[in-house]
Design a protein around this motif. Structure first.
Motif, PDB file in Angstrom:
ATOM      1  N   GLY B 114       0.623  10.311   8.511  1.00  0.00           N
ATOM      2  CA  GLY B 114       0.535   9.083   7.966  1.00  0.00           C
ATOM      3  C   GLY B 114       0.946   8.066   8.714  1.00  0.00           C
ATOM      4  O   GLY B 114       1.881   7.148   8.605  1.00  0.00           O
ATOM      5  N   GLN B 622      -4.691   7.675   0.548  1.00  0.00           N
ATOM      6  CA  GLN B 622      -3.585   8.079   1.047  1.00  0.00           C
ATOM      7  C   GLN B 622      -3.228   9.445   1.572  1.00  0.00           C
ATOM      8  O   GLN B 622      -4.215  10.376   0.948  1.00  0.00           O
ATOM      9  CB  GLN B 622      -2.399   8.053  -0.200  1.00  0.00           C
ATOM     10  CG  GLN B 622      -1.868   6.503  -0.294  1.00  0.00           C
ATOM     11  CD  GLN B 622      -2.941   5.478  -0.783  1.00  0.00           C
ATOM     12  OE1 GLN B 622      -3.874   5.871  -1.588  1.00  0.00           O
ATOM     13  NE2 GLN B 622      -2.967   4.239  -0.120  1.00  0.00           N
ATOM     14  N   LEU B 624      -0.144  11.158   2.174  1.00  0.00           N
ATOM     15  CA  LEU B 624       0.995  11.615   2.071  1.00  0.00           C
ATOM     16  C   LEU B 624       1.630  11.393   0.674  1.00  0.00           C
ATOM     17  O   LEU B 624       1.438  10.392  -0.052  1.00  0.00           O
ATOM     18  CB  LEU B 624       2.340  11.038   3.151  1.00  0.00           C
ATOM     19  CG  LEU B 624       1.954  11.264   4.469  1.00  0.00           C
ATOM     20  CD1 LEU B 624       3.055  10.399   5.153  1.00  0.00           C
ATOM     21  CD2 LEU B 624       2.161  12.692   5.006  1.00  0.00           C
ATOM     22  N   GLU B 626       4.944  11.054  -2.247  1.00  0.00           N
ATOM     23  CA  GLU B 626       6.936  10.858  -1.818  1.00  0.00           C
ATOM     24  C   GLU B 626       7.268  12.187  -1.539  1.00  0.00           C
ATOM     25  O   GLU B 626       8.191  12.278  -0.845  1.00  0.00           O
ATOM     26  CB  GLU B 626       6.920  10.183  -3.045  1.00  0.00           C
ATOM     27  CG  GLU B 626       6.690   8.635  -3.121  1.00  0.00           C
ATOM     28  CD  GLU B 626       7.309   7.745  -4.326  1.00  0.00           C
ATOM     29  OE1 GLU B 626       8.152   8.407  -4.819  1.00  0.00           O
ATOM     30  OE2 GLU B 626       6.825   6.741  -4.613  1.00  0.00           O
ATOM     31  N   VAL B 629       7.153  12.893   1.916  1.00  0.00           N
ATOM     32  CA  VAL B 629       7.824  12.031   2.872  1.00  0.00           C
ATOM     33  C   VAL B 629       9.408  12.342   2.642  1.00  0.00           C
ATOM     34  O   VAL B 629      10.243  12.461   3.729  1.00  0.00           O
ATOM     35  CB  VAL B 629       7.950  10.807   2.401  1.00  0.00           C
ATOM     36  CG1 VAL B 629       8.826   9.714   3.121  1.00  0.00           C
ATOM     37  CG2 VAL B 629       6.494  10.185   2.871  1.00  0.00           C
ATOM     38  N   TYR B 647      10.674   6.434   7.167  1.00  0.00           N
ATOM     39  CA  TYR B 647       9.424   6.405   7.375  1.00  0.00           C
ATOM     40  C   TYR B 647       8.976   4.814   6.690  1.00  0.00           C
ATOM     41  O   TYR B 647       9.578   4.608   5.727  1.00  0.00           O
ATOM     42  CB  TYR B 647       8.666   7.560   6.366  1.00  0.00           C
ATOM     43  CG  TYR B 647       7.237   7.443   6.204  1.00  0.00           C
ATOM     44  CD1 TYR B 647       6.598   7.520   7.423  1.00  0.00           C
ATOM     45  CD2 TYR B 647       6.507   6.976   5.147  1.00  0.00           C
ATOM     46  CE1 TYR B 647       5.052   7.534   7.275  1.00  0.00           C
ATOM     47  CE2 TYR B 647       5.030   6.924   4.915  1.00  0.00           C
ATOM     48  CZ  TYR B 647       4.171   7.099   6.258  1.00  0.00           C
ATOM     49  OH  TYR B 647       3.060   6.876   6.103  1.00  0.00           O
ATOM     50  N   SER B 649       5.879   2.393   5.176  1.00  0.00           N
ATOM     51  CA  SER B 649       4.545   2.338   4.906  1.00  0.00           C
ATOM     52  C   SER B 649       4.591   1.418   3.780  1.00  0.00           C
ATOM     53  O   SER B 649       5.326   1.196   2.961  1.00  0.00           O
ATOM     54  CB  SER B 649       4.126   3.622   4.273  1.00  0.00           C
ATOM     55  OG  SER B 649       2.791   3.683   3.472  1.00  0.00           O
ATOM     56  N   LEU B 714       0.998   6.380   2.279  1.00  0.00           N
ATOM     57  CA  LEU B 714       2.095   6.809   1.448  1.00  0.00           C
ATOM     58  C   LEU B 714       1.352   6.480   0.173  1.00  0.00           C
ATOM     59  O   LEU B 714       1.233   5.303  -0.279  1.00  0.00           O
ATOM     60  CB  LEU B 714       3.294   6.450   1.586  1.00  0.00           C
ATOM     61  CG  LEU B 714       4.408   7.163   0.588  1.00  0.00           C
ATOM     62  CD1 LEU B 714       4.486   8.507   0.522  1.00  0.00           C
ATOM     63  CD2 LEU B 714       5.740   6.366   0.763  1.00  0.00           C
ATOM     64  N   THR B 716       2.388   5.803  -3.391  1.00  0.00           N
ATOM     65  CA  THR B 716       3.555   5.425  -3.975  1.00  0.00           C
ATOM     66  C   THR B 716       3.263   3.945  -4.884  1.00  0.00           C
ATOM     67  O   THR B 716       2.335   3.205  -4.462  1.00  0.00           O
ATOM     68  CB  THR B 716       4.831   5.230  -2.827  1.00  0.00           C
ATOM     69  OG1 THR B 716       5.844   4.534  -3.784  1.00  0.00           O
ATOM     70  CG2 THR B 716       4.208   4.376  -1.877  1.00  0.00           C
TER      71      THR B 716
END
Lengths: 228, 781
Positions: B114, B622, B624, B626, B629, B647, B649, B714, B716
């Motif tokens: 990512g 995306q 990745l 959460e 991560v 991280y 993003s 990510l 999210t």
């Protein structure tokens, strides 16, 4: 920058001129000598004294009392609100316009600009009505006492307070017309960049002219009102 | 005097003469060089029939055995001073003293970790120094060489080569400035070939291959690091580790071994666009319009011109003052079209290249003070949610071959109108950075993707694990079958790169439990059908397939155990290559389906984590979740270093809080990176304001009020959200109020016009009266 300098110089010049007019027409000591240097010294002394006295006297309450005492409030309702709109819009236009032009490099922007535009519309409308209904009061000109350059007396040159007031009124109206025009035309798809620049400068300088004319008019009006 | 004495005296005399004449000789040579670089006034490009020279400054005989590739330094250098060119805009980023206006950074993109890390050797806001990000010149060249024109980081000094022991410069050679990349007029110039040669680490050969000068075979990347260019062909391997070699196109050589270069003095637009193309993501080629200047017949280099120093005019206001190059004043929008410099002085010759003078009828002056010309004239028009673009360098456009090079990520959005250093609003392209980093005080130090991957272990390998299983099963599928994993609404199938593709499974619901299957057209059959192993009339073909499946699964590299299939308390496994069927042990009583048998327990073919992860990301861009991560941050924290790892993003910085939960917050490093755009310039009729003020000034105009959501790898909901006005440094409430005022503006204009007419008429009448009085007065006199 040039506009700022011209504005400041003209404002100072006008202030000094009006003060001298007041000194010359109201103070006995102004007539006590014919030597220009002496007259000038007496003028400066009087000006300094008056400035200090005015500064000491001036307070928000005094100002409020002065405003309350204006004959404006005794006018019929319609007329009263016409003048309130006229004076109010002009005061805001002048304050916002000159403040931003002189002190803010970016010029007028944001909400003050929106206010300026709205006040401009109100001012133009009120001015049109006032000129229609009150313009005739400023047509007749009292005859001059004499037309001569003798002793450089303005009155003997035909320049009387009444004449200056009338000239100031029409200068103000002319400036108002140009202000309205220079606000309107740039909003229309007529002018190129050079024309826009010209209109912008015209707007500023006519605003200056209108402010100066208004100051002269108000000063002479106020002075006339104080006389018995 | 002896013979020896006479020789010594003669030699001394000769040496003295050489010494005495040397300065005169070098001065004459310098004079000659100056004459060479000065233009003689002829407006044609001379034919370039010239001898090729290799990197040792030796002439190249194209027909000799194992010739070296040509070297621009020694082939072009004799007439065009190479060192002077090295300081040019395209080559001198590492040594430049002035950074210039921010341009597009290089974006290190690594979907697995990512990472979308903006990099630049120039100190541009938001861009990281490649050295600080752990990239050597070698790494940088391999990452971005595909769109580098040679030189700069791709051509390190001898000291640079020696200092980087992990590099393979000695095998690959250095990618000298590739003059042909821009100046080659020949249709053989092949940018894709350049990219492939760079990827093969054939750096010294890349220009020869890409320019169509010769055909290059072999791959330096497969050679041992001790190998040298003078070692010749690899006699031990003719198939895999083949040493790079060049076979020159002899038809373009004359009998004196001079090669004909078909060159342009001013590079053609195609050459620029190879690395500088920008297109909307979903735009089709036939519907795309060119820049209005190109349409009018101008070439990129008509404005973006340079002298031998290759300090190319970038064309932004203020460039002349910054670089000292007064010519730059002429080639800004204002310079050409208005004859004005950045300060608005009419000091520039207007109308160069036939630039028309713009009317700008009815446009208030404030627009010229506060906005760059490009706001109204360049880039895509503002629209809801911005335009998603792709650029050559960020999205690897313009490289063609069997593999697909172009990518959708990173997401470049435009036009973001932002206030520039000169306090003018200008349209920008924007990228949200995404990277793993170590927090050092207030600063963040990006981590190398490879370091993150090492620390993360299996956390970032969900796709890889699922892909391995599916690829393994592919081996035993019939032609019309593909192995699939069905999970939730999605069906996952293997792709040619060994990864997985996802597609929505018609009719499937979000909560559908995962199962492995066989795709046959639109139908998905379970990998393990429902049958009774104990039944006498069972289909023997089923067990034959089980054997094939188990054999295929046995090839999975990362298998956590032995592949088995459990069906109704019957355990199928391979024993000595044959299918063994036995009663499942008591521990596997509740188990069913295919899986891995390890330590007496049945693990599913794909772990819950892997399936949950790929299902969550399916159908999105995306890479990745959460959960990933949080796990990677925990893994990094355990890596031994006492650092705070984060991280970044979507405009937010993610870190683990005291409870080990993922928390998002703001940080300057998470701010989007922007760089001004200037092209494509649209025709006047498509400029903002053509349809009136309400193009921008209305209660809900896209220019001010479209919303930008942070984008990143990510998955999210915790992303930064901004309005377009916020980038301009303007208040949204005011702009909305001001925009709404345009509803009443026509009425306002009418009122003003009536007032002006009335006042003007009365002033005119009063003027007439005054004139009459004056006339009367003069008459009396």
């Amino acid at each position: 920058m040039l506009f700022t300098i011209i504005t400041i110089l003209l404002a100072l010049g006008l202030f000094a001129g009006l003060a001298f007019h007041r000194f010359w027409t109201t103070r006995e000591e102004a007539r006590s000598t014919i030597i220009y240097v002496e007259i000038f010294k007496k003028y400066l002394a009087w000006l300094a004294l008056r400035t200090i006295q005015s500064a000491r006297k001036a307070s928000p309450k005094d100002w409020w009392d002065y405003v309350k005492a204006l004959p404006l409030w005794r006018l019929p309702d319609l007329e009263k609100w016409l003048f309130v709109g006229f004076y109010g819009s002009f005061a805001y236009l002048a304050a916002s316009g000159f403040f931003f032009a002189i002190f803010v490099p970016r010029g007028l922007y944001g909400f003050p600009l929106v206010g300026h535009v709205m006040a401009g519309g109100l001012f133009a409308a009120c001015l049109a009505v006032i000129v229609i209904f009150k313009g005739r009061n400023f047509i007749s000109v009292p005859k001059p006492v004499n037309l001569s350059l003798a002793l450089l007396d303005p009155r003997k040159m035909g320049i009387t307070a009444a004449r200056v007031k009338i000239a100031a009124f029409w200068l103000f109206v002319l400036a108002g017309f140009l202000l309205t025009l220079s606000a309107l035309v740039p909003m229309l798809p007529l002018l190129r960049t050079a024309g826009q620049k010209f209109m912008f400068e015209l707007h500023r300088y006519t605003a200056l002219a209108s402010a100066l004319a208004a100051t002269v008019y108000v000063d002479l009006e106020a002075m006339g009102a104080r006389r018995p | 005097m002896s013979r020896h004495g006479r020789f010594v005296l003669g030699a001394l005399g000769f040496a003295l003469a050489v010494f005495a004449l040397a300065p005169a000789g070098s001065a004459a040579a310098a004079d000659q060089d100056a004459k060479k670089t000065a233009w003689d006034g002829n407006r044609t490009t001379p034919a370039h029939l010239i001898p090729l020279r290799d990197e040792n400054d030796q002439p190249i005989i194209p027909t000799e055995t194992n010739p070296l590739p040509y070297s621009a330094r020694f082939t072009c250098g004799p007439c065009h001073d190479y060192k002077t060119i090295q300081g040019g805009w395209h080559f001198g980023a590492m040594t430049a003293t002035k950074n210039g206006r921010p341009g597009e950074p290089w974006l290190q993109v690594d979907p697995k970790t990512g990472t979308v890390l903006p990099l630049s050797y120039r100190r541009w806001p938001g861009s990281h120094d490649p050295k600080a990000a752990g990239l050597t010149a070698w790494d940088f060249t391999l990452l971005f060489g595909r769109h580098l024109p040679g030189g700069g980081p791709a051509e390190p000094s001898d000291e640079g080569v020696l200092a980087d022991r992990a590099s393979r410069w000695s095998v690959s050679g250095r990618a000298e400035i590739n003059c042909l990349a821009c100046h080659n007029k020949s249709g053989r110039q092949d940018h894709s070939e350049w990219a492939k040669q760079v990827l093969r680490e054939n750096l010294r050969w890349a220009a020869t291959a890409a320019g169509g000068v010769g055909e290059v075979g072999g791959m330096a990347s497969r050679l041992n690091e001790t190998r040298d260019v003078y070692d010749g062909p690899n006699l031990d391997d003719h198939e895999w580790a083949v040493a790079p070699s060049v076979k020159y196109r002899t038809a373009d050589f004359d009998s004196k071994h001079r090669y004909f270069f078909d060159l342009n003095y001013q590079p053609a637009d195609d050459r620029c666009l190879a690395c500088h193309s920008v297109s909307a993501k979903d735009e089709t080629q036939w519907s795309a319009d060119a820049d209005v200047h190109s349409t009018a017949g101008l070439k990129c280099t008509d404005c973006h011109r340079n002298d031998l120093g290759h300090a190319i005019v970038r064309g932004y206001e203020g460039e002349a003052a910054e670089t000292g190059n007064r010519t730059a004043e002429s080639f800004t929008c204002r310079g050409c079209h208005l004859g004005e410099n950045a300060a608005g002085e009419k000091s520039v010759v207007p109308g160069r290249l036939g630039a028309p003078f713009p009317k700008h009828t009815g446009i208030p002056l404030v627009h010229f003070k506060r906005l760059a010309c490009t706001v109204c004239h360049s880039g895509p028009k503002p629209k809801e949610g911005f335009t998603r673009g792709r650029t050559s360098r960020a999205n690897r456009l313009g490289i063609y071959g069997v593999a697909t090079w172009a990518t959708d990520m990173p997401a470049v959005v435009e036009p973001v109108y932002a206030k520039s250093a000169g306090h003018k609003i200008a349209p920008n392209r924007l990228v949200w950075p995404a990277f793993w980093a170590k927090l050092e005080g207030k600063d963040v130090k990006p981590l190398k993707p490879s370091d993150v991957e090492t620390a993360a272990g299996d956390i970032l390998k969900a796709e890889e694990h699922i892909g391995q299983v599916l690829v393994a099963l592919t081996q035993v599928m019939a032609e019309d079958e593909i192995p699939v994993l069905v999970s939730g609404k999605f069906v996952f199938s293997p792709n040619v790169d060994g990864g997985i593709d996802s597609a929505e499974h018609p009719g499937a619901k979000a909560g559908t439990p995962a199962f492995w299957g066989i795709g046959k057209g639109a139908e998905v059959l379970p990998l393990v059908p429902d049958f009774d192993p104990a039944a006498a009339d069972k289909d023997p073909a089923v067990e034959t397939r089980f054997q094939e499946f188990l054999q295929a699964l046995g090839t999975v590299v990362s298998a956590p155990g032995q592949p088995v299939i459990v069906v109704k308390k019957t355990l199928y496994k391979l024993v000595d290559g044959g299918l063994d069927m036995s009663d499942a042990p008591a521990e596997l009583a509740g188990a069913a389906g295919p899986g891995w048998l390890a330590e007496g327990k049945l693990a599913p073919l794909g772990s819950d984590f892997d399936i949950r992860t790929v299902t969550a990301k399916a159908g999105t861009e995306q890479t990745l979740t959460e959960e990933q991560v949080a796990l990677v941050l925990a893994a990094l924290a355990k890596s031994g270093e006492k650092s705070d790892f984060v991280y970044i993003s979507g405009g937010r910085m993610f870190r683990l809080d005291k409870n080990g939960k993922l928390a998002a917050g703001a940080h300057p490093a998470a701010e989007p990176v922007t760089w001004p755009l200037a092209h494509n310039v649209r025709p006047a009729q498509q400029s903002l304001g053509w349809n009136g003020c309400t193009d921008c000034h209305s209660g809900g105009s896209d220019f001010f009020f479209t919303k930008l959501k942070g984008a990143g790898p990510l998955l999210t909901k915790k992303v930064e959200k901004r309005s377009a006005a916020s980038f301009m440094g303007l208040g949204g409430i005011f702009q909305r109020f001001f925009g709404l005022s345009f509803i009443t503006r026509p009425l306002f204009k009418v009122v003003l016009a009536v007032c002006a007419f009335v006042i003007g008429s009365l002033v005119f009448l009063a003027g007439l009266l005054l004139l009459g009085r004056l006339a009367g007065f003069l008459e009396k006199k």
